[in-house]
Design a protein around this motif. Structure first.
Motif, PDB file in Angstrom:
ATOM      1  N   ASN A 192       0.838  -1.195   0.000  1.00  0.00           N
ATOM      2  CA  ASN A 192       0.000   0.000   0.000  1.00  0.00           C
ATOM      3  C   ASN A 192       0.878   1.253   0.000  1.00  0.00           C
ATOM      4  O   ASN A 192       1.431   1.628   1.023  1.00  0.00           O
ATOM      5  N   CYS A 193       0.992   1.903  -1.168  1.00  0.00           N
ATOM      6  CA  CYS A 193       1.740   3.164  -1.223  1.00  0.00           C
ATOM      7  C   CYS A 193       0.851   4.268  -0.655  1.00  0.00           C
ATOM      8  O   CYS A 193      -0.321   4.356  -1.007  1.00  0.00           O
ATOM      9  N   PRO A 194       1.395   5.123   0.225  1.00  0.00           N
ATOM     10  CA  PRO A 194       0.550   6.176   0.823  1.00  0.00           C
ATOM     11  C   PRO A 194       0.015   7.157  -0.222  1.00  0.00           C
ATOM     12  O   PRO A 194      -0.991   7.820   0.019  1.00  0.00           O
ATOM     13  N   ASN A 195       0.662   7.256  -1.389  1.00  0.00           N
ATOM     14  CA  ASN A 195       0.178   8.165  -2.431  1.00  0.00           C
ATOM     15  C   ASN A 195      -0.656   7.440  -3.483  1.00  0.00           C
ATOM     16  O   ASN A 195      -1.689   7.947  -3.922  1.00  0.00           O
ATOM     17  N   CYS A 196      -0.200   6.291  -3.934  1.00  0.00           N
ATOM     18  CA  CYS A 196      -0.799   5.621  -5.092  1.00  0.00           C
ATOM     19  C   CYS A 196      -1.820   4.559  -4.703  1.00  0.00           C
ATOM     20  O   CYS A 196      -2.531   4.044  -5.567  1.00  0.00           O
ATOM     21  N   GLY A 197      -1.861   4.173  -3.432  1.00  0.00           N
ATOM     22  CA  GLY A 197      -2.777   3.114  -3.041  1.00  0.00           C
ATOM     23  C   GLY A 197      -2.150   1.745  -3.240  1.00  0.00           C
ATOM     24  O   GLY A 197      -0.938   1.632  -3.410  1.00  0.00           O
ATOM     25  N   TYR A 234      10.469   1.923  -2.234  1.00  0.00           N
ATOM     26  CA  TYR A 234      10.503   3.040  -3.186  1.00  0.00           C
ATOM     27  C   TYR A 234       9.440   2.811  -4.258  1.00  0.00           C
ATOM     28  O   TYR A 234       9.381   1.739  -4.862  1.00  0.00           O
ATOM     29  N   CYS A 235       8.591   3.809  -4.481  1.00  0.00           N
ATOM     30  CA  CYS A 235       7.483   3.673  -5.435  1.00  0.00           C
ATOM     31  C   CYS A 235       8.009   4.024  -6.846  1.00  0.00           C
ATOM     32  O   CYS A 235       7.835   5.111  -7.348  1.00  0.00           O
ATOM     33  N   ARG A 236       8.656   3.035  -7.451  1.00  0.00           N
ATOM     34  CA  ARG A 236       9.442   3.183  -8.673  1.00  0.00           C
ATOM     35  C   ARG A 236       8.568   3.543  -9.879  1.00  0.00           C
ATOM     36  O   ARG A 236       8.909   4.425 -10.659  1.00  0.00           O
ATOM     37  N   ASN A 237       7.434   2.858 -10.020  1.00  0.00           N
ATOM     38  CA  ASN A 237       6.580   3.093 -11.195  1.00  0.00           C
ATOM     39  C   ASN A 237       5.456   4.090 -10.917  1.00  0.00           C
ATOM     40  O   ASN A 237       4.672   4.383 -11.806  1.00  0.00           O
ATOM     41  N   GLY A 238       5.343   4.554  -9.685  1.00  0.00           N
ATOM     42  CA  GLY A 238       4.226   5.432  -9.357  1.00  0.00           C
ATOM     43  C   GLY A 238       4.693   6.822  -8.992  1.00  0.00           C
ATOM     44  O   GLY A 238       5.169   7.572  -9.847  1.00  0.00           O
ATOM     45  N   CYS A 239       4.617   7.160  -7.703  1.00  0.00           N
ATOM     46  CA  CYS A 239       4.861   8.540  -7.283  1.00  0.00           C
ATOM     47  C   CYS A 239       6.330   8.848  -7.055  1.00  0.00           C
ATOM     48  O   CYS A 239       6.688   9.980  -6.763  1.00  0.00           O
ATOM     49  N   ARG A 240       7.210   7.826  -7.158  1.00  0.00           N
ATOM     50  CA  ARG A 240       8.659   8.018  -6.972  1.00  0.00           C
ATOM     51  C   ARG A 240       8.991   8.592  -5.601  1.00  0.00           C
ATOM     52  O   ARG A 240       9.851   9.456  -5.462  1.00  0.00           O
TER      53      ARG A 240
HETATM   54 ZN   LIG Z   1       3.391   5.694  -5.017  1.00  0.00          ZN
END
Ligand SMILES: [Zn+2]
Lengths: 82, 189
Positions: free
Chosen positions: A5-10, A56-62
């Protein structure tokens, strides 16, 4: 598939993210002994159970964020940012 | 300004019954703005992360990432759109018009085509019309925008320029199931 669960992307497939390992407190480089610095760089607890990790949210919000993951079951729960 | 040249070497590809269409839209001005939340640029752009809004001057403002926006406009307006951003404070404005490829997948089967190569949840309640999101499309890291046309789902997908031709081929390949023909010379295998 592990859902993180990314805090930005879900919720995202873990393949969209990069695991950066256990969160390890960084000692002050101006006062740390060689042994403390080596411990910071290389030594990890690696428990079979709950561990606080950076991802690290590599494909999403970075963005980097922190979660708690159970290494025995891959259950994941949110963690407050350190 | 250098002449605009797309990395995608093919014109639009459609299924005969029009259920899906893949077309090159690289010829679009693309401006990336990063701005601290207390800057006047952030206040002017104001679109939240994950959403988009068409500005009165015809510029499409997308909340691409936290504190980051992508502005799309007609290809000859890149300099004008970049200059419209207030750079006072912690702000950077970069013209990536020539650095990114962009394509559109549209039609009643567009969502089904995209779902084959993208692991994002494309359900209407997760990614409604106007939604902005990033993810892997055919293993390429892409920024996506859902901008429906005439009631049918439509997605604008942008990626690094050098992956453009491959991504276009991959999307056409995913569309062949719905009747699109792979043009000669376009293959991902
Ligand atoms: Zn993200």
């Amino acid at each position: 598939m592990i859902v993180v669960n990314c805090p930005n992307c879900g919720p995202r497939n873990s393949s969209d993210l990069r695991p950066c390992g256990e969160l390890t407190p960084r000692p002050d480089p101006s006062t740390a002994s060689l042994s403390e610095w080596r411990t910071y760089l290389y030594l990890r607890e690696n428990p079979a159970g709950w561990v606080t990790e950076t991802w690290y949210c590599r494909n999403g919000c970075r963005r980097y964020f922190t979660i708690q993951r159970n290494t025995a079951t891959n259950e994941i729960r949110d963690s407050e940012a350190p | 300004m250098p002449d605009f040249k797309s990395p995608i070497a093919h014109g639009p590809v459609s299924a005969p019954d029009g259920v899906v269409r893949v077309e090159d839209e690289t010829a679009t001005a693309k401006i990336v703005v990063r701005a601290g939340s207390d800057s006047s640029a952030a206040a002017d752009l104001s679109v939240p992360f994950g959403q988009s809004r068409l500005r009165a001057d015809g510029t499409l403002v997308c909340g691409t990432r936290p504190d980051e926006w992508t502005l799309f406009a007609a290809v000859d307006r890149a300099a004008e759109v970049a200059a419209s951003v207030d750079t006072e404070g912690f702000v950077s404005v970069v013209d990536i018009t020539h650095g990114r490829a962009m394509m559109r997948v549209s039609g009643p089967k567009a969502t089904a085509v995209l779902a084959k190569v993208c692991n994002i949840d494309l359900a209407d309640d997760m990614t409604p019309d106007g939604a902005v999101f990033s993810g892997s499309v055919a293993n390429v890291t892409c920024d996506l925008l859902r901008s429906d046309r005439a009631g049918d789902p439509s997605y604008l997908i942008s990626c690094e320029r050098s992956f453009g031709n491959y991504l276009f081929a991959a999307l056409v390949d995913a569309s062949t199931e719905f009747g699109a023909g792979l043009p000669a010379g376009l293959s991902i295998h």
